[in-house]
Design a protein around this motif. Structure first.
Motif, PDB file in Angstrom:
ATOM      1  N   PRO A 194      16.285 -12.353   9.335  1.00 38.44           N
ATOM      2  CA  PRO A 194      15.681 -13.426  10.127  1.00 38.44           C
ATOM      3  C   PRO A 194      14.194 -13.176  10.402  1.00 38.44           C
ATOM      4  N   ALA A 195      13.746 -11.942  10.239  1.00 44.50           N
ATOM      5  CA  ALA A 195      12.333 -11.637  10.518  1.00 44.50           C
ATOM      6  C   ALA A 195      11.721 -10.823   9.380  1.00 44.50           C
ATOM      7  N   PRO A 196      11.602 -11.437   8.174  1.00 39.16           N
ATOM      8  CA  PRO A 196      11.038 -10.674   7.045  1.00 39.16           C
ATOM      9  C   PRO A 196       9.555 -10.394   7.255  1.00 39.16           C
ATOM     10  N   VAL A 197       9.055  -9.413   6.537  1.00 41.24           N
ATOM     11  CA  VAL A 197       7.633  -9.077   6.561  1.00 41.24           C
ATOM     12  C   VAL A 197       6.845 -10.304   6.079  1.00 41.24           C
ATOM     13  N   SER A 198       5.695 -10.576   6.719  1.00 39.89           N
ATOM     14  CA  SER A 198       4.920 -11.771   6.347  1.00 39.89           C
ATOM     15  C   SER A 198       4.359 -11.632   4.929  1.00 39.89           C
ATOM     16  N   VAL A 199       4.057 -12.765   4.325  1.00 39.40           N
ATOM     17  CA  VAL A 199       3.542 -12.773   2.953  1.00 39.40           C
ATOM     18  C   VAL A 199       2.270 -11.924   2.849  1.00 39.40           C
ATOM     19  N   ALA A 200       1.368 -12.067   3.836  1.00 38.88           N
ATOM     20  CA  ALA A 200       0.102 -11.329   3.784  1.00 38.88           C
ATOM     21  C   ALA A 200       0.339  -9.822   3.918  1.00 38.88           C
ATOM     22  N   GLU A 201       1.219  -9.447   4.844  1.00 39.16           N
ATOM     23  CA  GLU A 201       1.479  -8.020   5.051  1.00 39.16           C
ATOM     24  C   GLU A 201       2.162  -7.414   3.825  1.00 39.16           C
ATOM     25  N   ARG A 202       3.094  -8.187   3.248  1.00 40.71           N
ATOM     26  CA  ARG A 202       3.802  -7.693   2.057  1.00 40.71           C
ATOM     27  C   ARG A 202       2.807  -7.463   0.911  1.00 40.71           C
ATOM     28  N   ALA A 203       1.897  -8.416   0.729  1.00 42.70           N
ATOM     29  CA  ALA A 203       0.905  -8.287  -0.351  1.00 42.70           C
ATOM     30  C   ALA A 203       0.076  -7.017  -0.148  1.00 42.70           C
ATOM     31  N   ALA A 204      -0.308  -6.737   1.105  1.00 38.24           N
ATOM     32  CA  ALA A 204      -1.115  -5.548   1.393  1.00 38.24           C
ATOM     33  C   ALA A 204      -0.301  -4.279   1.105  1.00 38.24           C
ATOM     34  N   LEU A 205       0.969  -4.281   1.475  1.00 39.12           N
ATOM     35  CA  LEU A 205       1.821  -3.104   1.250  1.00 39.12           C
ATOM     36  C   LEU A 205       2.050  -2.857  -0.245  1.00 39.12           C
ATOM     37  N   VAL A 206       2.358  -3.937  -0.969  1.00 41.71           N
ATOM     38  CA  VAL A 206       2.697  -3.803  -2.392  1.00 41.71           C
ATOM     39  C   VAL A 206       1.462  -3.433  -3.222  1.00 41.71           C
ATOM     40  N   ALA A 207       0.275  -3.778  -2.708  1.00 39.52           N
ATOM     41  CA  ALA A 207      -0.954  -3.483  -3.451  1.00 39.52           C
ATOM     42  C   ALA A 207      -1.187  -1.980  -3.593  1.00 39.52           C
ATOM     43  N   ASN A 208      -0.720  -1.204  -2.607  1.00 41.79           N
ATOM     44  CA  ASN A 208      -0.932   0.247  -2.659  1.00 41.79           C
ATOM     45  C   ASN A 208       0.304   0.960  -2.122  1.00 41.79           C
ATOM     46  N   PRO A 209       1.409   0.915  -2.890  1.00 45.27           N
ATOM     47  CA  PRO A 209       2.685   1.318  -2.308  1.00 45.27           C
ATOM     48  C   PRO A 209       2.961   2.822  -2.234  1.00 45.27           C
ATOM     49  N   GLY A 210       2.321   3.639  -3.092  1.00 50.67           N
ATOM     50  CA  GLY A 210       2.680   5.060  -3.131  1.00 50.67           C
ATOM     51  C   GLY A 210       4.096   5.204  -3.660  1.00 50.67           C
ATOM     52  N   PHE A 211       4.786   6.290  -3.284  1.00 51.31           N
ATOM     53  CA  PHE A 211       6.174   6.436  -3.729  1.00 51.31           C
ATOM     54  C   PHE A 211       7.127   6.637  -2.544  1.00 51.31           C
ATOM     55  N   GLY A 212       8.092   5.704  -2.419  1.00 52.47           N
ATOM     56  CA  GLY A 212       9.180   5.901  -1.453  1.00 52.47           C
ATOM     57  C   GLY A 212       8.781   5.811   0.006  1.00 52.47           C
ATOM     58  N   LYS A 213       7.697   5.096   0.281  1.00 50.97           N
ATOM     59  CA  LYS A 213       7.215   5.034   1.658  1.00 50.97           C
ATOM     60  C   LYS A 213       7.404   3.667   2.297  1.00 50.97           C
ATOM     61  N   ILE A 214       7.409   2.617   1.468  1.00 54.42           N
ATOM     62  CA  ILE A 214       7.595   1.278   2.037  1.00 54.42           C
ATOM     63  C   ILE A 214       8.865   0.667   1.440  1.00 54.42           C
ATOM     64  N   PHE A 215       9.486  -0.198   2.214  1.00 57.33           N
ATOM     65  CA  PHE A 215      10.791  -0.713   1.814  1.00 57.33           C
ATOM     66  C   PHE A 215      10.850  -2.229   1.963  1.00 57.33           C
ATOM     67  N   THR A 216      11.775  -2.829   1.224  1.00 58.42           N
ATOM     68  CA  THR A 216      11.889  -4.288   1.218  1.00 58.42           C
ATOM     69  C   THR A 216      12.603  -4.780   2.485  1.00 58.42           C
ATOM     70  N   ASP A 217      12.813  -6.080   2.575  1.00 58.60           N
ATOM     71  CA  ASP A 217      13.400  -6.688   3.772  1.00 58.60           C
ATOM     72  C   ASP A 217      14.918  -6.511   3.871  1.00 58.60           C
ATOM     73  N   HIS A 218      15.565  -6.244   2.739  1.00 58.79           N
ATOM     74  CA  HIS A 218      17.037  -6.255   2.741  1.00 58.79           C
ATOM     75  C   HIS A 218      17.643  -4.959   2.229  1.00 58.79           C
ATOM     76  N   MET A 219      18.940  -4.836   2.408  1.00 58.67           N
ATOM     77  CA  MET A 219      19.703  -3.759   1.784  1.00 58.67           C
ATOM     78  C   MET A 219      21.089  -4.308   1.446  1.00 58.67           C
ATOM     79  N   ALA A 220      21.752  -3.653   0.499  1.00 60.07           N
ATOM     80  CA  ALA A 220      23.131  -4.007   0.158  1.00 60.07           C
ATOM     81  C   ALA A 220      24.046  -2.974   0.806  1.00 60.07           C
ATOM     82  N   THR A 221      25.175  -3.412   1.315  1.00 57.00           N
ATOM     83  CA  THR A 221      26.156  -2.471   1.871  1.00 57.00           C
ATOM     84  C   THR A 221      27.565  -2.884   1.443  1.00 57.00           C
ATOM     85  N   VAL A 222      28.390  -1.891   1.132  1.00 56.23           N
ATOM     86  CA  VAL A 222      29.810  -2.125   0.865  1.00 56.23           C
ATOM     87  C   VAL A 222      30.567  -0.975   1.514  1.00 56.23           C
TER      88      VAL A 222
END
Ligand SMILES: *Cc1c(COP(=O)(O)O)cnc(C)c1O
Length: 365
Positions: free
Chosen positions: A15-43
């Motif tokens: 219900p509260a995903p990261v904003s488009v602008a913030e996501r663009a800034a994060l994805v532009a310089n992500p590094g490795f294993g430091k930033i994560f997406t809005d969702h996860m799968a669980t079973v």
């Protein structure tokens, strides 16, 4: 719902995903294993009930009872894979069926419930579809996927857990080597080993990584990038790096890689390299490979190239080798032609830049 049947995923958008602008800034310089997406799968799994409650939901912390079995006895396994934006604008995975199969064999070795392969593949497809905006546009970037499963039963008795939680999280990553591929220096650990015959070496479990960290720290202390492990029985044979398999390229075009005897992780990149190298006309030999042989053949010049391989970096040239009593260089210490050819071919197949004649690439979104 039981093991082999299809389980529908319930999709609960964040219900509260990261904003488009913030996501663009994060994805532009992500590094490795430091930033994560809005969702996860669980079973979830429980003995008697089987697999249930398959969901895509907002990524969030997991509440855990302090007596949760995995915190005490380390029943935990994982996988690592990458989703790529392909040349035609789709999003693809590389040989995901092989990861699904390996996840089941790791579970088997760790006495855990075996997730049906179809459920593993569906969890990835749903998560990637939900978080597709997080897959970097950068031709060198990708969305790293981390499927994992742990013993979730609240119980301190020593036996396989009766309950498991399977999850997939996703993390945008940039190029492994910023500014181009650079040969690494490796440290050969003659003190620590990673896995023994009959142990868990061929399972992708967190415990193997825990066992490798002192040796990796020692490698860093000696100015090296990565550690190379020798066999636990005699310390005479090269096995693999902490998280990558290794290949030796000879002047007659032969490639040698340590055989899978149970102590080495059967890498999907390793398997793909063997296939491609044979197609390029190289002879590929899987056998025991001595550390003494490595030194002597590097000195004589017969050994021309050495590289490590795994999902994260694909193919990494090894330029020099250090151990307690010395150091030696492979060839001229630069990335060799065979290493470079295998690397570009594999990367180009993964990203849909050249034809996938092996049926390795799966478009998922
Ligand atoms: C994951 C892993 C590899 C590489 O496997 P890929 O399937 O190629 O990513 C190699 N060694 C170890 C110890 C690993 O955990």
């Amino acid at each position: 719902m039981f093991g082999g049947e299809i389980l529908d995923f319930e999709i609960r958008p964040n219900p509260a995903p990261v904003s488009v602008a913030e996501r663009a800034a994060l994805v532009a310089n992500p590094g490795f294993g430091k930033i994560f997406t809005d969702h996860m799968a669980t079973v979830r799994y429980s003995e008697g009930k089987g697999w249930y409650d398959a969901r895509i939901e907002a990524r969030a912390p997991i509440a855990m009872d302090p007596a949760t079995a995995t915190l005490h006895y380390a029943q935990e396994i994982f996988e690592g894979m990458k989703a790529y934006r392909t040349a035609d604008g789709g999003i693809a995975l590389f040989r995901p069926e092989a990861n699904a199969r390996r996840f089941r064999s790791s579970a088997h070795r760790m006495a855990m419930a075996q997730l049906p392969e179809r459920l593993f593949l569906e969890s990835l497809r749903h998560l990637i579809t939900m978080d597709r905006a997080w897959v970097p546009d950068d031709p060198e970037g990708s969305l790293y996927l981390r499927p994992f499963m742990y013993a979730s039963e609240v119980f301190l008795g020593v036996r396989p857990s009766l309950e498991y939680l399977y999850l997939v999280i996703a993390s945008p990553v940039g190029p492994y080597f910023k500014g181009g591929v650079r040969p690494v220096t490796v440290w050969v650990s003659e003190e620590y080993t990673r896995a023994a015959l009959g142990g868990t070496g061929e399972a992708k479990c967190g415990g193997n990584y825990a066992a490798s960290l002192s040796a990796q720290a020692e490698a860093i202390e000696h100015g090296c990038d990565q550690v190379v492990f020798l066999d636990a029985a005699g310390r005479g044979h090269v096995e693999e790096l902490g998280g990558m398999n290794v290949f030796f390229v000879y002047d007659d075009g032969t490639l040698v890689t340590p055989s899978l005897t149970g102590t080495i992780l059967p890498g999907i990149t390793r398997d793909s390299v063997i296939t491609l190298a044979r197609e390029f006309g190289h002879q590929v030999v899987e056998r025991d490979y001595g550390f003494a042989e490595w030194r002597e053949d590097a000195a004589s010049g017969r050994l021309r190239e050495v590289f490590a391989c795994g999902t994260a970096a694909v193919i990494t040239p090894i330029g020099s080798v250090r151990c307690a009593d010395g150091e030696f260089t492979i060839g001229d210490g630069a990335c060799g032609a065979v290493t470079e050819h295998l690397r570009t071919t594999l990367v180009d197949i993964q990203r849909g830049r050249i034809a996938d004649t092996h049926g390795w690439v799966r478009t998922v979104a």
